[in-house]
Design a protein around this motif. Structure first.
Motif, PDB file in Angstrom:
ATOM      1  N   GLU A 106       0.701  -1.479   0.033  1.00  0.00           N
ATOM      2  CA  GLU A 106      -0.069   0.003   0.171  1.00  0.00           C
ATOM      3  C   GLU A 106       0.445   1.404   0.495  1.00  0.00           C
ATOM      4  OE1 GLU A 106      -1.964  -1.583   3.528  1.00  0.00           O
ATOM      5  OE2 GLU A 106      -1.814   0.311   4.715  1.00  0.00           O
ATOM      6  N   SER A 107       0.020   2.108   0.128  1.00  0.00           N
ATOM      7  CA  SER A 107       0.582   3.660  -0.020  1.00  0.00           C
ATOM      8  C   SER A 107       1.939   4.058   0.903  1.00  0.00           C
ATOM      9  CB  SER A 107      -0.184   4.927  -0.611  1.00  0.00           C
ATOM     10  OG  SER A 107       0.081   6.054  -0.663  1.00  0.00           O
ATOM     11  N   GLY A 108       2.929   3.864   1.289  1.00  0.00           N
ATOM     12  CA  GLY A 108       3.857   4.198   2.005  1.00  0.00           C
ATOM     13  C   GLY A 108       4.410   2.813   2.498  1.00  0.00           C
ATOM     14  N   GLY A 110       7.054   1.302   0.864  1.00  0.00           N
ATOM     15  CA  GLY A 110       8.208   0.890   0.343  1.00  0.00           C
ATOM     16  C   GLY A 110       8.752   0.582  -1.073  1.00  0.00           C
ATOM     17  N   LYS A 111       7.639   0.761  -2.034  1.00  0.00           N
ATOM     18  CA  LYS A 111       8.282  -0.078  -2.946  1.00  0.00           C
ATOM     19  C   LYS A 111       8.768   0.635  -3.686  1.00  0.00           C
ATOM     20  CE  LYS A 111       3.592   1.326  -4.037  1.00  0.00           C
ATOM     21  NZ  LYS A 111       3.016   1.051  -2.720  1.00  0.00           N
ATOM     22  N   THR A 112       9.108   2.280  -4.107  1.00  0.00           N
ATOM     23  CA  THR A 112       9.763   3.035  -5.050  1.00  0.00           C
ATOM     24  C   THR A 112      11.136   2.694  -4.288  1.00  0.00           C
ATOM     25  OG1 THR A 112       7.619   4.571  -4.976  1.00  0.00           O
ATOM     26  CG2 THR A 112       9.619   5.781  -5.697  1.00  0.00           C
ATOM     27  N   ASN A 159       6.192  11.075   0.021  1.00  0.00           N
ATOM     28  CA  ASN A 159       7.214  11.214  -1.359  1.00  0.00           C
ATOM     29  C   ASN A 159       5.915  10.263  -1.999  1.00  0.00           C
ATOM     30  OD1 ASN A 159       8.830  11.810  -3.582  1.00  0.00           O
ATOM     31  ND2 ASN A 159       9.698   9.603  -2.818  1.00  0.00           N
ATOM     32  N   SER A 160       5.241  10.728  -2.342  1.00  0.00           N
ATOM     33  CA  SER A 160       4.053   9.293  -2.474  1.00  0.00           C
ATOM     34  C   SER A 160       4.212   9.497  -4.389  1.00  0.00           C
ATOM     35  CB  SER A 160       2.651   9.271  -1.968  1.00  0.00           C
ATOM     36  OG  SER A 160       1.732   8.417  -2.067  1.00  0.00           O
ATOM     37  N   SER A 161       4.403   8.102  -5.390  1.00  0.00           N
ATOM     38  CA  SER A 161       4.010   8.372  -6.371  1.00  0.00           C
ATOM     39  C   SER A 161       1.944   8.680  -6.652  1.00  0.00           C
ATOM     40  CB  SER A 161       4.225   6.938  -6.994  1.00  0.00           C
ATOM     41  OG  SER A 161       5.508   6.187  -6.448  1.00  0.00           O
ATOM     42  N   TYR A 383       1.694   3.158  -7.558  1.00  0.00           N
ATOM     43  CA  TYR A 383       0.997   4.232  -6.728  1.00  0.00           C
ATOM     44  C   TYR A 383       0.258   3.353  -5.872  1.00  0.00           C
ATOM     45  CZ  TYR A 383      -1.285   5.371 -11.341  1.00  0.00           C
ATOM     46  OH  TYR A 383      -2.122   5.610 -12.402  1.00  0.00           O
ATOM     47  N   GLY A 384       0.065   2.394  -4.198  1.00  0.00           N
ATOM     48  CA  GLY A 384       0.385   1.271  -3.793  1.00  0.00           C
ATOM     49  C   GLY A 384      -2.032   2.085  -3.901  1.00  0.00           C
ATOM     50  N   PHE A 385      -2.100   1.076  -2.900  1.00  0.00           N
ATOM     51  CA  PHE A 385      -4.007   0.992  -2.887  1.00  0.00           C
ATOM     52  C   PHE A 385      -3.590   2.024  -1.226  1.00  0.00           C
ATOM     53  CE2 PHE A 385      -6.975  -0.399   0.367  1.00  0.00           C
ATOM     54  CZ  PHE A 385      -7.898  -0.628  -1.073  1.00  0.00           C
TER      55      PHE A 385
END
Ligand code: ATP
Ligand code: MG
Length: 692
Positions: A106-108, A110-112, A159-161, A383-385
């Motif tokens: 989900e958003s935040g 750590g994917k990016t 720093n959300s995509s 972008y995460g859920f």
């Protein structure tokens, strides 16, 4: 007491497959928590990597660490994102095929960051020459540029995509990175003109205003104060403690020059960014009849100067719309509200198209000039859920996209894996799992899915409204178990829904969407003369983004969500043609705090990410499988009976081969067309024998 703890008690187990065979969710969670508190953020489930966001810098990404992981068998060292990256790379090299790494969470979560670490690893570990170093630098520096223009602070992530990114890294035969290609998906353009409280516009605006050189700002007509710009203050948080806009500006400037932006390109690019800020400050007055007027507006002069569009043309374009009568063109004046709407639409279009131009420009600089055969590793970071207190069209698209990726994961792991065992005649105890196809269908099914219903309403301008869209959904999909509205809900649920809401039960949880703005955002209308005005621009980028060849068609362009849906179909096809690897990212707490492991939050993610099911399938299943022919072809030199020419069937040859290698009966199974090997270590041993 401390001293008597065994290492295993303290640091947990590094591969969940090795936990007790009847691992409960709680034991799974205990293991993750233990490791998290020891700063061990990575854990495997077989070859899948689970990563928990530490929310602090860990000393595990040094060059020395990279060297340690280079070329070492996957399970010989503690789990690491570098180990995964290295394993993918080496598999690609030995099998000469294409791969992708799906990074989700989900958003935040750590994917990016994970995708950056992988890229950095390749940049350092791949063979280098002067030419390749050039490619490497560009690959690395494309990141800060795209993040500046496509990421923003949201309530979930500083720093959300705000766009989806799929990047191919291309390797030559020797394993050198020779090029790259980026595909971007649906940028959240609405952020340019509106931000919710506590959120920001895209980073680049603040970087420019805070970090831009004095003479640049003077040339752009900007003041060094974000508070002066309407488009930057709606979220009321221009300054963020975790972000240093000034130094980020320097990084972006440097990166632009490395990826071959000429002085002129940068000038035009920042001219556009400044124009958007000026556009946002344009105020309209009402004349005696209530129509919008612009009186010698300072801001408009700047837009006109920076975009190279004559003042009158711009003024006319911002206050009138063109109506085509039979023989002549008639200009009909806007009301003030209408003018504001058209201005914002223009700002969004300019920014969105410039972003696409930027991606193309980066791709030109990453293009592989070497025509020899190559293989690729694709990195998917999207972008995460996300769930906010108010969710709109943007969240609907983002969450739909995550739903599709979850579906892909299920298809590739849980479903196809089990089907393959069945097909190959391997004895198998089925593992039940939740298949989110039902939600994907609810959203995207032809004729009765939410997207179809939304598009239908978008085709009835003047008649349809957000509310008729809601009513249509109630009518057509009212009985669906994953859909509910105020009207359809039972008494208890009704209290939690407003009349203009609909709620979807996503795989990752419930999200309540406010229907207001859905039609408008899906139509994404830009008045025709808005486009015509832009076509007169002398700014090279704008010229390119609004080409005169663009059809002014009477046919309606595809809606936003339909374009998005098709681009996701395209993405799925790209991915399905490659070998998958997975990084599942977990967010330990909502407060972006180090050291806090919120059990409820993590348990929820472990559940919806399907990690327990994945573990069950992994544990009962086989990590590696290959067609008999391929397996034999690769390893036949290891056995005198199969080398150099084996005359029998491939299956018989493999049987002899593994007997010779001493495989134990529980280490492998022979299927109809393939050999299945339970643990990667068995195969690693064979590979090692091969290397000697
Ligand atoms: P979104 O879907 O919103 O784009 P995301 O999953 O891409 O979210 P990231 O931007 O990668 O999330 O991570 C959010 C923040 O968490 C980072 O800015 C960083 O501060 C921290 N973080 C993530 N991973 C790591 C890591 N491995 N080490 C240190 N900090 C990290
Ligand atoms: Mg991200």
């Amino acid at each position: 007491m401390e001293a008597s703890l065994t290492a295993r008690d303290r640091v947990g187990i590094q591969d969940f497959v090795l936990l007790d065979p009847h691992t409960s969710e709680s034991a799974f969670l205990d293991n993750l928590r233990k490791r998290f508190h020891e700063n061990l953020i990575y854990t495997y489930i077989g070859t899948l990597l689970v990563s928990v966001n530490p929310y602090k810098e860990l000393d595990i990404y040094s060059k020395k660490q990279m060297d340690t992981y280079m070329g070492v068998n996957f399970f010989e060292l503690p789990p690491h994102i570098y180990a995964l990256a290295d394993n993918v790379f080496r598999t690609m090299q030995s099998e000469f095929n294409n791969h992708f790494i799906l990074i989700s969470g989900e958003s935040g979560a750590g994917k990016t960051e994970a995708s950056k670490k992988i890229l950095q690893f390749y940049a350092v570990s791949c063979p280098s020459t002067k030419l390749l170093n050039n490619v490497r630098d560009r690959l690395l520096l494309s990141n800060p540029v795209l993040e500046a223009f496509g990421n923003a602070k949201t309530l979930k992530n500083d720093n959300s995509s705000r766009f989806g990114k799929y990047m191919d890294i291309q390797f030559n035969h020797q394993g050198g990175a020779v090029g790259g290609h980026i595909l971007s998906y649906l940028l959240e353009k609405s952020r340019v003109v509106h931000q919710n409280h506590g959120e920001r516009n895209f980073h680049i605006f603040y970087q420019l205003v805070e970090g831009g050189e004095e003479d640049l700002l003077r040339w752009l007509g900007l003041e060094r104060n974000c508070k002066n710009y309407r488009y930057l203050v709606q979220g009321d948080c221009a300054k963020v403690s975790s972000i240093n806009d000034k130094s980020d500006w320097k990084t972006v400037r440097k990166a632009l020059s490395v990826i071959e932006f000429s002085e002129r390109d940068t000038e035009h690019l920042f001219g556009i960014i400044a124009s958007v800020l000026h556009l946002g400050n344009i105020k309209f007055d009402a004349d005696a009849r209530g129509y919008a007027t612009l009186n010698n507006n300072q801001e408009m002069h700047w837009v006109s100067k920076l975009l190279g569009i004559p003042n009158q043309v711009l003024q006319q374009g911002l206050t009138h719309r063109k109506i085509e009568a039979k023989t002549e063109e008639v200009f009909s004046p806007f009301s003030v509200d209408h003018a504001v709407y058209a201005r914002d639409a223009l700002a969004k279009a300019i920014y969105g198209r410039t972003f696409n131009w930027l991606v193309n420009k980066i791709n030109e600089s990453l293009a592989n000039k070497d025509s020899s055969r190559k293989t690729v590793i694709g990195l998917l970071d999207i972008y995460g859920f996300e769930v906010f207190s108010v969710n709109s069209f943007e969240q609907f698209c983002i969450n739909y996209c995550n739903e599709k990726l979850q579906q892909l994961f299920i298809e590739l792991t849980l479903k196809s894996e089990q089907e393959e065992y069945e097909m190959e005649g391997i004895e198998w105890e089925p593992v039940p799992y939740f298949n989110n196809k039902i939600i994907c269908d609810l959203v995207e099914e032809k004729f009765r899915g939410i997207i179809s219903l939304l598009d239908e309403e978008c085709l009835r301008p003047g008649e349809a409204t957000d509310i008729t869209f809601l009513e249509k959904m109630e009518d057509k999909i009212g009985g669906h178990p994953h859909f509910v509205t105020h009207k359809l809900a039972d008494q208890k649920t009704r209290k939690t829904l407003d009349r203009g809401d609909f709620r979807l039960l996503h795989y990752a949880g419930e999200v309540t969407y406010c229907v207001v703005g859905f039609l408008d955002k899906n139509n994404d209308l830009l008045y025709r003369n808005g486009k015509e005005v832009m076509r007169q621009s002398k700014n090279a980028i704008i010229k390119h983004c609004f080409p005169s060849t663009e059809p002014d068609s009477k046919r309606r362009p595809e809606t936003v969500v339909t374009q998005f849906k098709s681009s996701l179909v395209g993405l799925t096809e790209i991915l399905m043609s490659k070998e998958p690897w997975y990084v599942r990212c977990i967010k330990p707490n909502e407060a972006k705090q180090p050291g806090h492991f919120n059990d409820v939050l993590v348990r929820h993610q472990v559940k919806y990410l399907g990690l327990m099911e994945h573990l069950r399938v992994r544990r009962a299943g086989f990590a590696y499988r290959r067609k008999y022919e391929i397996f034999l072809q690769r390893y036949k030199p290891l056995c005198p009976e199969t080398w150099p020419n084996w005359k029998g069937t491939a299956a018989e040859g493999v049987q002899l081969l593994i007997k010779h290698l001493g495989y134990k009966p529980d280490e492998y199974k022979m299927g109809r067309t393939k050999i299945f090997i339970r643990h990667p270590r068995t195969l690693f041993a064979t590979e090692d024998a091969f290397q000697v």
